[in-house]
Scaffold this motif. Sequence first.
Motif, PDB file in Angstrom:
ATOM      1  N   GLU A  36      42.880  34.146  22.641  1.00 53.65           N
ATOM      2  CA  GLU A  36      43.215  33.865  21.249  1.00 53.65           C
ATOM      3  C   GLU A  36      43.218  35.199  20.514  1.00 53.65           C
ATOM      4  O   GLU A  36      42.248  35.957  20.596  1.00 53.65           O
ATOM      5  CB  GLU A  36      42.173  32.933  20.646  1.00 53.65           C
ATOM      6  CG  GLU A  36      42.392  32.621  19.188  1.00 53.65           C
ATOM      7  CD  GLU A  36      41.286  31.734  18.614  1.00 53.65           C
ATOM      8  OE1 GLU A  36      41.585  31.007  17.668  1.00 53.65           O
ATOM      9  OE2 GLU A  36      40.142  31.801  19.097  1.00 53.65           O
ATOM     10  N   ASN A  50      48.604  33.479  21.266  1.00 52.59           N
ATOM     11  CA  ASN A  50      47.896  33.160  22.502  1.00 52.59           C
ATOM     12  C   ASN A  50      48.332  34.183  23.548  1.00 52.59           C
ATOM     13  O   ASN A  50      49.045  35.143  23.237  1.00 52.59           O
ATOM     14  CB  ASN A  50      48.164  31.711  22.937  1.00 52.59           C
ATOM     15  CG  ASN A  50      49.642  31.444  23.192  1.00 52.59           C
ATOM     16  OD1 ASN A  50      50.422  32.350  23.488  1.00 52.59           O
ATOM     17  ND2 ASN A  50      50.043  30.197  23.086  1.00 52.59           N
ATOM     18  N   THR A 118      38.871  37.204  26.058  1.00 48.18           N
ATOM     19  CA  THR A 118      39.099  35.837  25.595  1.00 48.18           C
ATOM     20  C   THR A 118      39.546  35.781  24.137  1.00 48.18           C
ATOM     21  O   THR A 118      40.213  34.834  23.728  1.00 48.18           O
ATOM     22  CB  THR A 118      37.832  34.974  25.743  1.00 48.18           C
ATOM     23  OG1 THR A 118      36.764  35.594  25.030  1.00 48.18           O
ATOM     24  CG2 THR A 118      37.473  34.804  27.206  1.00 48.18           C
ATOM     25  N   ARG A 119      39.156  36.781  23.353  1.00 40.07           N
ATOM     26  CA  ARG A 119      39.519  36.780  21.931  1.00 40.07           C
ATOM     27  C   ARG A 119      39.597  38.203  21.421  1.00 40.07           C
ATOM     28  O   ARG A 119      38.761  39.032  21.731  1.00 40.07           O
ATOM     29  CB  ARG A 119      38.490  36.014  21.112  1.00 40.07           C
ATOM     30  CG  ARG A 119      38.777  36.086  19.604  1.00 40.07           C
ATOM     31  CD  ARG A 119      37.737  35.388  18.793  1.00 40.07           C
ATOM     32  NE  ARG A 119      38.016  33.965  18.858  1.00 40.07           N
ATOM     33  CZ  ARG A 119      37.317  33.049  18.223  1.00 40.07           C
ATOM     34  NH1 ARG A 119      36.265  33.398  17.518  1.00 40.07           N
ATOM     35  NH2 ARG A 119      37.624  31.786  18.307  1.00 40.07           N
ATOM     36  N   GLU A 120      40.644  38.450  20.619  1.00 44.65           N
ATOM     37  CA  GLU A 120      40.765  39.699  19.876  1.00 44.65           C
ATOM     38  C   GLU A 120      40.957  39.338  18.412  1.00 44.65           C
ATOM     39  O   GLU A 120      41.860  38.571  18.071  1.00 44.65           O
ATOM     40  CB  GLU A 120      42.002  40.512  20.318  1.00 44.65           C
ATOM     41  CG  GLU A 120      41.887  41.179  21.649  1.00 44.65           C
ATOM     42  CD  GLU A 120      43.036  42.136  21.930  1.00 44.65           C
ATOM     43  OE1 GLU A 120      43.663  42.638  20.973  1.00 44.65           O
ATOM     44  OE2 GLU A 120      43.298  42.383  23.107  1.00 44.65           O
TER      45      GLU A 120
END
Length: 127
Positions: A36, A50, A118-120
């Motif tokens: 995400e 995404n 998993t996330r930025e």
Amino acid sequence: MNTQEHAIKQTIQELIEAGTSFNTTQLERIYHDTLEVIMIDENSQVMLANKTTFKQLFQDKKAKGDAPLNTWAEFNLIQGDANKGHVLVTRKVNLTGTENKLILSIDLVYENERWQVTREVIFSKPL
């Protein structure tokens, strides 16, 4: 810096190299399937992406023949244990047409014998 934090930093350095050179094969390996991305620009506009849509940004730059991006990075914080990691890093990058200062908060998970993003959360502001 503990062993996990060193490995996390190495993964982020590989991510920077892959992103700045538009190496989507390497991005595929580093980005988790549930990636995400939340980007907030200087006008408080929010862009969500995404894994597929964010990789497309780099594919488009490569297809247009864009020059490689700036690799400059300042690691502000690296934390991690055996299963999860977090990095704060400041970058100077032209992702959207203008070189900006980006402050990234990056979450990672250790899965399938490698660290994956998993996330930025990316805060963009003018240089």
